[in-house]
Design a protein around this motif. Structure first.
Motif, mmCIF file in Angstrom:
data_model
loop_
_atom_site.group_PDB
_atom_site.id
_atom_site.type_symbol
_atom_site.label_atom_id
_atom_site.label_comp_id
_atom_site.label_asym_id
_atom_site.label_seq_id
_atom_site.Cartn_x
_atom_site.Cartn_y
_atom_site.Cartn_z
ATOM 1 N N LYS A 453 0.802 -1.469 0.068
ATOM 2 C CA LYS A 453 -0.094 -0.125 0.130
ATOM 3 C C LYS A 453 0.532 1.525 -0.005
ATOM 4 C CE LYS A 453 -3.838 2.615 1.945
ATOM 5 N NZ LYS A 453 -4.768 2.123 3.048
ATOM 6 N N GLU A 457 0.239 3.088 -6.562
ATOM 7 C CA GLU A 457 -0.299 3.377 -7.580
ATOM 8 C C GLU A 457 -1.875 3.811 -7.983
ATOM 9 O OE1 GLU A 457 2.083 7.060 -9.892
ATOM 10 O OE2 GLU A 457 2.945 5.157 -9.280
ATOM 11 N N GLU A 458 -2.930 4.395 -8.029
ATOM 12 C CA GLU A 458 -3.904 4.138 -8.214
ATOM 13 C C GLU A 458 -3.953 4.009 -9.888
ATOM 14 O OE1 GLU A 458 -7.553 5.793 -6.621
ATOM 15 O OE2 GLU A 458 -6.234 6.525 -4.789
ATOM 16 N N VAL A 459 -4.999 2.688 -10.394
ATOM 17 C CA VAL A 459 -5.183 3.284 -12.046
ATOM 18 C C VAL A 459 -5.957 3.343 -12.316
ATOM 19 C CG1 VAL A 459 -2.549 2.367 -12.686
ATOM 20 C CG2 VAL A 459 -5.098 0.631 -11.747
ATOM 21 N N VAL A 479 -5.793 11.410 -10.789
ATOM 22 C CA VAL A 479 -4.692 9.558 -10.753
ATOM 23 C C VAL A 479 -4.258 9.673 -12.625
ATOM 24 C CG1 VAL A 479 -5.327 6.851 -11.502
ATOM 25 C CG2 VAL A 479 -6.500 8.061 -10.240
ATOM 26 N N ASP A 480 -2.795 9.026 -12.484
ATOM 27 C CA ASP A 480 -1.704 9.225 -13.382
ATOM 28 C C ASP A 480 -1.977 8.826 -14.700
ATOM 29 O OD1 ASP A 480 -0.859 11.715 -12.390
ATOM 30 O OD2 ASP A 480 0.706 10.745 -11.328
ATOM 31 N N TYR A 481 -2.009 7.900 -13.512
ATOM 32 C CA TYR A 481 -1.921 6.651 -14.845
ATOM 33 C C TYR A 481 -3.556 5.075 -15.827
ATOM 34 C CZ TYR A 481 2.883 6.097 -14.192
ATOM 35 O OH TYR A 481 3.873 6.655 -13.943
ATOM 36 N N ARG A 494 -0.366 6.736 -19.480
ATOM 37 C CA ARG A 494 -0.756 7.764 -19.007
ATOM 38 C C ARG A 494 -1.981 8.644 -19.268
ATOM 39 N NH1 ARG A 494 4.165 9.433 -16.003
ATOM 40 N NH2 ARG A 494 3.016 11.018 -15.127
ATOM 41 N N ASP A 556 8.086 -2.114 -13.970
ATOM 42 C CA ASP A 556 6.692 -1.726 -12.653
ATOM 43 C C ASP A 556 5.852 -3.199 -13.116
ATOM 44 O OD1 ASP A 556 6.655 1.259 -13.359
ATOM 45 O OD2 ASP A 556 7.151 0.870 -15.234
ATOM 46 N N CYS A 567 -3.560 -2.355 -8.661
ATOM 47 C CA CYS A 567 -2.979 -0.606 -7.956
ATOM 48 C C CYS A 567 -1.551 -0.975 -9.134
ATOM 49 C CB CYS A 567 -2.900 -0.625 -7.254
ATOM 50 S SG CYS A 567 -1.381 -2.078 -6.503
ATOM 51 N N SER A 570 5.880 0.845 -8.967
ATOM 52 C CA SER A 570 6.916 1.162 -9.703
ATOM 53 C C SER A 570 7.727 0.976 -8.867
ATOM 54 C CB SER A 570 7.014 2.059 -10.461
ATOM 55 O OG SER A 570 7.014 3.502 -9.344
ATOM 56 N N ARG A 573 9.350 3.982 -7.160
ATOM 57 C CA ARG A 573 8.628 4.000 -5.931
ATOM 58 C C ARG A 573 9.412 3.055 -4.854
ATOM 59 N NH1 ARG A 573 2.886 6.754 -6.219
ATOM 60 N NH2 ARG A 573 2.223 6.788 -3.675
#
Length: 584
Positions: A453, A457-459, A479-481, A494, A556, A567, A570, A573
């Motif tokens: 968690k 990252e949320e997708v 959300v970025d992705y 993206r 990733d 989710c 990466s 990250r």
């Protein structure tokens, strides 16, 4: 068990755990599962107790381990028969099922994420029962630890807990099993930390304590109260110089016996390449000789200790019994008989304490007190578990007067074993002989105590053909992705790239426009240059996902979560998270 496993899955523990990682709901889940683990640990140990002692009691019609009350041919016959049965069983079983006992539990905890196969626990259960019923010089505790740990591992697997939860339930199973066998709840908890994890873990303690207490209650109500010997007639303890001199003499005896016990086993481990039938035949011969000439050395009970306290054992036979019991137990365990060592070390230590007490004036040294101190010291020296040994004696005897001299003897015995003989716990030495580490690094432990968690990252999950209105809604998303599925492949893009493509509509119709269900839609596959991404099931800890990155070399990964959601994790990250926490 299958129905129970299905029911556990329905609770979706892992989903709730992930959703409430910053609350105390995870502790409540572990407390509930710890209670269940304690309940079943107590029931399993009661059944184990019945399997061992009910048939034997019909034969002896007296104390459970009163093998000396049997005719010599019965004593020899039982020991030879049990070794023969065990040899046949292990010859027929595949080699992967031969691994049992406390070292195997530690190995599976450190190298296999605490996953303990049920088959090995079944083999441990029945093989130990056969050995104990046959009078072999082994204990119930090693098998109890293996069985309890497997129960905890099974519950954690069915509940789909992260690695932290798996280790907690494994500790619950170990503590519950030890508590049920000895009816010592606090000693059971300390045993799990000192002997299995080799450290005290505060985060585990509440569920483990709960499991231990429940298992003790179950054992007490099914088996009944367990009394090693009565201490009603013990006199009060006076902390005199004579007492501590006697304690030092006891330390010398305990250290010598512990060194013999450990070194004998280490020498016998080199014979592990010999055929099973030959090793077990050697055990049968040694046990048969003891059955003929010194039957008090058979079994795992405390009858010989009780006889010492009532004055039925004379000094010369006591000294011989101590040495024979030490060597016979080391021989039996060292040659591969699946059994425990805690019970026999208690007996050896108790007899040694009684022997030392007899060397001094009875007005200064009480035999019963020294038997207690010897029991604690021998266990502590062999397993390097000083607090477990001390608390076990206090709980079994319901007396705290022994604490000061017992600590004196325990600390010196453990210290001398480490400094002069360079000996760790017998379990650590066994793992070292096998080429296996008894512990994991602090970095590995840190990774195991965290789920994905903090680095996830949320997708946004979209269909490959998505209405334009829904695409435009992405502008208000944080959300970025975006991920979508093209045939059997998952694709990652993206969010900003999708929005940039939508803006090209100002220049006129585009090739990626399609009409689907009377709606103008975007074909994400035609509109964007996307990269394929691997999908994995939610890992149990950061250690698992880091291992995946190292093995695959990818940067990733898309993680499938409960509830058909995803989710993104990466490597960048993850490394950033580890560096930030390392600085803290």
């Amino acid at each position: 068990m299958t129905k129970w496993g299905c029911d556990l899955k329905g609770f979706k523990f892992k989903e709730r755990w992930s959703n409430n990682a910053k609350s105390y709901d995870d502790l409540l889940i572990l407390a509930v599962l710890g209670t269940v683990c304690g309940l079943f640990s107590g029931l399993l140990m009661a059944f184990f107790y019945a399997v061992i002692y009910v048939p034997v009691r019909y034969i002896m019609a007296s104390d459970f381990d009163a093998f000396e009350s049997l005719p010599v041919e019965w004593r020899v016959g039982l020991s030879v028969f049990s070794c023969a049965v065990l040899a046949i069983v292990f010859l027929l079983l595949p080699s992967r099922l031969h691994k049992v006992g406390v070292p195997y539990v530690v190995e599976r905890l450190n190298y296999h994420h605490g996953n303990l196969p049920i088959g090995n626990a079944v083999v441990q259960f029945f093989s130990a029962a056969i050995g104990l019923a046959g009078g072999l010089s082994i204990g119930k505790e090693g098998p109890a630890v293996h069985i309890g740990a497997t129960l905890g591992s099974y519950l954690a697997e069915k509940a789909k807990l992260p690695q932290y939860g798996v280790e907690t339930l494994l500790a619950c199973g170990v503590a519950g099993a030890i508590s049920a066998i000895f009816q010592t709840p606090l000693a059971g908890v300390l045993f799990a930390f000192e002997v299995i994890f080799f450290e005290y873990r505060q985060r585990y303690v509440l569920p483990v304590l709960l499991s231990s207490v429940i298992a003790t209650l179950v054992s007490h109500n099914i088996i009944g109260p367990l009394h090693i010997f009565s201490i009603d007639a013990i006199t009060s303890l006076s902390l005199s110089l004579d007492l501590f001199f006697a304690c030092f003499v006891l330390v010398v005896f305990i250290v010598f016996l512990s060194a013999v016990f450990l070194q004998t086993q280490k020498n016998l481990w080199r014979l592990s390449s010999l055929p099973v039938w030959l090793r077990f035949a050697l055990v049968a011969v040694a046990t048969s000789l003891a059955a003929v000439y010194l039957p008090e050395a058979l079994g795992s009970g405390y009858l010989s200790l009780s006889r010492l306290l009532t004055g039925e054992l004379v000094v010369y036979s006591l000294l011989l019994l101590i040495f024979v019991k030490t060597v016979l137990t080391a021989l039996t365990i060292g040659l591969g008989i699946p059994g425990g060592m805690i019970g026999p070390t208690f007996i050896i230590g108790g007899l040694t304490g009684g022997y030392v007490a007899l060397m001094f004036d009875s007005t200064v040294i009480d035999i019963a007190w020294f038997a207690l101190i010897g029991m604690a010291a021998m266990m502590a020296a062999c397993f390097q578990a000083p607090l477990t040994a001390l608390v076990a004696i206090i709980e079994m005897t319901h007396s705290s007067q022994v604490i000061v001299p017992a600590l004196f003897v325990i600390v010196l015995a453990c210290l001398f074993m480490r400094v002069f003989f360079h000996q760790e716990s017998v379990f650590v030495e066994r793992l070292r002989f096998m080429g296996v580490s008894s512990n994991i690094s602090a970095f590995q432990r840190y990774l195991r105590h965290h789920t994905i968690k903090p680095v996830a990252e949320e997708v946004v999950l979209l269909p490959m053909i998505v209405p334009i209105e829904r695409v435009k809604d992405l502008a208000s998303s944080m959300v970025d992705y975006v991920v979508f599925k093209n045939e059997d492949e998952w694709r990652l893009v993206r969010r900003i790239a999708v929005l940039d493509v939508v803006q090209t509509l100002d220049m006129g119709p585009q090739k990626w426009l399609v009409v689907s269900n009377d709606k103008v839609s975007m074909s994400l596959d035609k509109a964007l240059i996307s990269s394929d991404i691997t999908v994995i099931e939610e890992p149990s800890s950061l250690e698992t996902v880091l291992s995946w990155f190292q093995k695959t070399g990818q940067s990733d990964v898309l993680v499938s979560l409960p509830g058909s959601s995803f989710c993104l994790v990466s490597r960048h990250r993850l490394d950033q998270f580890l560096l930030e926490n390392d600085e803290e």
